[in-house]
Design a protein around this motif. Structure first.
Motif, PDB file in Angstrom:
ATOM      1  N   GLN A 110       0.839  -1.185   0.000  1.00 20.81           N
ATOM      2  CA  GLN A 110       0.000   0.000   0.000  1.00 20.81           C
ATOM      3  C   GLN A 110       0.879   1.242   0.000  1.00 20.81           C
ATOM      4  OE1 GLN A 110      -1.664   0.973   4.159  1.00 20.81           O
ATOM      5  NE2 GLN A 110      -1.540  -1.276   4.222  1.00 20.81           N
ATOM      6  N   SER A 206      -3.702   5.977  -7.808  1.00 20.41           N
ATOM      7  CA  SER A 206      -4.162   5.557  -6.492  1.00 20.41           C
ATOM      8  C   SER A 206      -4.315   6.774  -5.590  1.00 20.41           C
ATOM      9  CB  SER A 206      -3.187   4.560  -5.865  1.00 20.41           C
ATOM     10  OG  SER A 206      -1.912   5.142  -5.701  1.00 20.41           O
ATOM     11  N   ASN A 208      -5.581   7.745  -1.272  1.00 17.49           N
ATOM     12  CA  ASN A 208      -6.140   7.349   0.004  1.00 17.49           C
ATOM     13  C   ASN A 208      -6.454   8.589   0.823  1.00 17.49           C
ATOM     14  OD1 ASN A 208      -3.148   7.161  -0.103  1.00 17.49           O
ATOM     15  ND2 ASN A 208      -3.313   7.034   2.118  1.00 17.49           N
ATOM     16  N   TYR A 230      -9.068   3.701   0.547  1.00 18.40           N
ATOM     17  CA  TYR A 230      -7.930   3.579  -0.366  1.00 18.40           C
ATOM     18  C   TYR A 230      -8.436   2.979  -1.665  1.00 18.40           C
ATOM     19  CZ  TYR A 230      -3.263   2.051  -1.976  1.00 18.40           C
ATOM     20  OH  TYR A 230      -2.108   1.842  -2.690  1.00 18.40           O
ATOM     21  N   HIS A 231      -8.029   3.579  -2.781  1.00 18.02           N
ATOM     22  CA  HIS A 231      -8.399   3.024  -4.087  1.00 18.02           C
ATOM     23  C   HIS A 231      -7.209   3.100  -5.025  1.00 18.02           C
ATOM     24  CE1 HIS A 231     -10.002   3.503  -8.321  1.00 18.02           C
ATOM     25  NE2 HIS A 231     -10.358   2.273  -7.981  1.00 18.02           N
ATOM     26  N   THR A 232      -7.029   2.037  -5.782  1.00 22.66           N
ATOM     27  CA  THR A 232      -5.990   2.047  -6.809  1.00 22.66           C
ATOM     28  C   THR A 232      -6.471   1.289  -8.030  1.00 22.66           C
ATOM     29  OG1 THR A 232      -3.668   1.544  -7.276  1.00 22.66           O
ATOM     30  CG2 THR A 232      -4.856  -0.035  -5.947  1.00 22.66           C
ATOM     31  N   SER A 234      -4.349  -0.161 -11.145  1.00 22.40           N
ATOM     32  CA  SER A 234      -2.930  -0.285 -11.456  1.00 22.40           C
ATOM     33  C   SER A 234      -2.683  -1.285 -12.565  1.00 22.40           C
ATOM     34  CB  SER A 234      -2.165  -0.731 -10.199  1.00 22.40           C
ATOM     35  OG  SER A 234      -0.832  -1.058 -10.510  1.00 22.40           O
ATOM     36  N   ASN A 277      -7.800  -3.497  -9.652  1.00 19.28           N
ATOM     37  CA  ASN A 277      -8.742  -2.453  -9.262  1.00 19.28           C
ATOM     38  C   ASN A 277      -9.163  -2.751  -7.831  1.00 19.28           C
ATOM     39  OD1 ASN A 277     -10.312  -0.183  -9.497  1.00 19.28           O
ATOM     40  ND2 ASN A 277     -11.931  -1.144 -10.699  1.00 19.28           N
TER      41      ASN A 277
END
Length: 697
Positions: A110, A206, A208, A230-232, A234, A277
């Motif tokens: 993270q 990303s 957060n 939190y979002h990503t 990638s 995702n």
């Protein structure tokens, strides 16, 4: 970890109440053995900013014996510590904690935000933190406003990424109520170009955001409540062949078939749309009550991670919002800890811990390569319940302190695979129960204020379980506990009025009933094999004076599987028998020698301006990328990473920096998949350079 435990009653025996000033100024950890700072290797907030460390995957730049890499996706972290790694992603050799909360198994990788400090605590300390961490833990502490209001802002613009980081802490009601908020956004630009669109294939975005409230209704109670999101999305973990990896260029935009891959095709793209995702929600409540001679803490934490990913070859994507591989987890934690000061310099710690973890894995109508036998629909669910009791007692007399502790852990897991990933396996369900009783004993000797010595012996357990994705009939069989026996000898010395600090730890580790994936290529299954050992030394020295500060962190160690026994045998998977022999082999990601050197020189300084020059060097000797395959392509040769930066600090609150990372443009591998002649790799970041601006109030 920060135990947002910003206080302790260790120094206040006999006091009727504790003031806020006492709470803030006493930064001891609740764990008596950690209080001795046996092996803590601490990275401060200033270090993370100076060396541009923004993710847990970059912590190996500071902690020489640690590696955290993705295994095809951030969802599957590979964690290696002192040459020992786990075969399965949900049971790591070390724990990752953020403000006392064990992180979800698919959230060990993270981005870092709102950082106060990061400590690598080796040894069996995980026995006395809620989640059992067999070889140690990463203790991540975030900032808080209890010691004063603050506003921090950082922004970075570089070749590989853009980064915005903002945080604020404020006292809302005097000596009663505080609040903080933080936000971070990172845009990874990528460095592998698509020939058709000219866009980068391995980009990522990303962010957060989080907030925490602290409330002290009376002097003996501190209550905190936190929430973070939190979002990503990638594509960073993009597989390349050796040819593509050297030049980071693609000669073709055509996807490779599985048949071509196993025959060693080098010029086509293994998987043009690997992605992750991830949506993560984390919330917790902490209640801390302290009296004249005791401290009681209650923690209730909730975490939910929803993940859609595509990391397997032969699985194709039409719609990135619906197609791919699902790995959703829900985690609930309850923990109660009581620390008590007794008469005659005796302290005790008692804890009760419970965790429920649900894993929901599946795919829905995803196109697949028929050669691999995958089903476009699979579904496997697992529930894990962990209950633990732990206790530690500390006896102090003269220059000696003795710690004795024990942990009992009950572990139950149940799996249901309604639609297995491959057609050759029938739907099944199964469950397993594991129990463990782990002791720890350590003795400290402190002959003077400047030096201390310790010896520690411990036993810890990595619980058994099931393969989360039953690709083979053998995956439906539970594997058992792995036992880890450790012995450590260490010394910590501070000289020159604590400007120079030296820590040395000699360690040896024996693992029995070792958990490992055995087989060839995709015909592998996790099972218990024989024993493995590691022996080595950790070394850390740092020095700080007015115009110079620096550190060196090094690990010298050997890790091996023992000869014969259960390390040699055969396994039959879907009718295919494979022989394996790990006798005398070095486990993957286990270099013999690694070190990091960081320096910061002040070139100019007056009342309003300061210019400094910093360097960071990371070296690793060679190591293999897989336990079984010893081809030349599977050997990561020795490499050096070199960073530097020029920092200009002005007007007390502002800083401007020019920096470069991996200026030697070194190629090194973080992940590999292989089968027959086919091999594909995820490569670490190439050269990067950029600008950074920050302000602090």
């Amino acid at each position: 970890m920060k135990k947002l435990f910003l206080f302790s009653c260790f120094s206040f025996l006999g006091a009727k109440t504790l003031s806020l000033e006492s709470i803030v100024n006493t930064q001891e950890d609740i764990n008596p053995s950690v209080q001795n700072q046996k092996i803590q290797n601490v990275m401060s907030e200033e270090v993370t900013q100076k060396y541009n460390i923004n993710s847990t995957t970059q912590l190996n730049n500071y902690f020489s014996n640690l590696r955290i890499y993705a295994q095809g996706s951030d969802t599957f972290p590979m964690v290696s510590f002192r040459g020992v790694s786990s075969p399965d992603y949900y049971s790591s050799v070390i724990g990752v904690y953020v403000d006392e909360i064990p992180q979800n198994p698919n959230f060990l990788i993270q981005n870092l935000s709102d950082i106060k400090s990061i400590s690598l605590i080796g040894g069996a300390e995980g026995l006395f933190y809620g989640e059992n961490a067999p070889l140690g833990l990463l203790d991540i502490k975030t900032k808080n406003p209890l010691s004063g209001n603050y506003v921090d802002f950082f922004t970075t613009f570089s070749r590989l990424r853009e980064d915005i980081n903002a945080q604020i802490g404020y006292e809302l009601l005097q000596n009663k109520l505080w609040a903080k908020a933080n936000f971070r956004y990172i845009k990874d630009n990528g460095f592998i170009k698509d020939l058709q669109s000219q866009k980068m294939l391995n980009s990522a975005n990303s962010f957060n955001v989080g907030t925490t409230f602290y409330y002290q209704p009376i002097e003996s109670i501190l209550l905190s409540a936190s929430y973070s999101f939190y979002h990503t999305f990638s594509r960073k973990d993009f597989f390349l062949t050796k040819n593509q990896m050297q030049n980071l260029t693609l000669k073709s935009d055509e996807n490779i078939t599985w048949e071509e891959f196993i025959q060693g095709e080098q010029d086509k793209i293994l998987n043009k749309t690997p992605f992750l995702n991830l949506f993560s929600h984390n919330a917790n409540i902490k209640l801390q009550y302290f009296g004249d001679s005791f401290n009681l803490k209650y923690i209730s934490a909730f975490a939910k991670n929803d993940t859609l990913a595509n990391s397997y070859p032969g699985i194709y994507v039409k719609d990135e919002k619906n197609d791919g591989y699902y790995y959703n987890t829900t985690q609930v934690i309850q923990e109660l800890r009581l620390h008590t000061n007794h008469t005659k310099n005796i302290q005790s710690l008692f804890g009760i811990y419970y965790k429920f973890l649900a894993l929901d894995n599946g795919m829905h109508n995803v196109p697949t390569d028929s050669v691999l036998g995958y089903s476009g629909n699979w579904n496997a669910k697992e529930d894990l319940n962990t209950f633990a009791l732990y206790a530690n007692t500390s006896f102090a007399w003269n220059d000696f302190t003795l710690h004795t502790g024990v942990r009992y852990q009950f572990f139950h897991t149940r799996i249901q695979s309604l639609r297995p990933p491959v057609a050759d396996i029938l739907p099944y369900s199964n469950d397993a129960i594991f129990q463990a009783l782990n002791p720890r004993i350590s003795l400290y000797y402190q002959p003077s204020e400047i030096t201390k010595f310790f010896i520690e012996m411990s036993n810890s357990t990595k619980p058994g379980g099931f393969s989360k994705f039953p690709f083979a009939d053998t995956d439906t069989i539970a594997y058992g506990n792995e036992q880890i026996y450790s012995l450590e000898l260490g010394n910590k010395t501070s000289l020159l009025q604590s400007r120079f600090n030296l820590k040395t730890i000699f360690y040896t580790t024996l693992r029995t009933n070792t958990q490992s994936y055995v087989g060839v290529g995709y015909y592998k299954s996790i099972k218990n094999i024989g024993s493995a050992y590691a022996i080595g030394v950790d070394f850390k020295a740092d020095y700080s004076k007015k115009f110079f500060s620096g550190f060196i962190s090094a690990n010298l160690g050997i890790s091996k599987f023992v000869n014969g026994g259960a390390n040699k045998g055969s396994i039959t998977i879907l009718g295919n028998e494979g022989l394996y022999d790990l006798s005398g082999l070095t486990p993957k990601f286990a270099p013999i020698f690694s070190f990091n050197i960081g320096n910061d020189f002040v070139l100019f300084k007056n009342n309003a301006h300061e210019i400094s020059f910093s360097t960071l060097l990371n070296f690793s000797s060679s190591y293999y990328l897989d336990d079984f395959n010893r081809d030349d392509d599977m050997l990561q040769k020795a490499y050096v990473l070199l960073d530097f930066g020029v920092n200009y600090h002005f007007a007390k609150h502002y800083n401007f920096a020019i920096f470069a990372q991996n200026i030697l443009d070194t190629r090194y591998v973080t992940t590999v998949i292989w089968d027959s002649l086919g091999k594909a790799f995820v490569v670490g970041d190439p050269i990067n350079f950029g600008l950074k601006f920050s302000c602090n109030f």
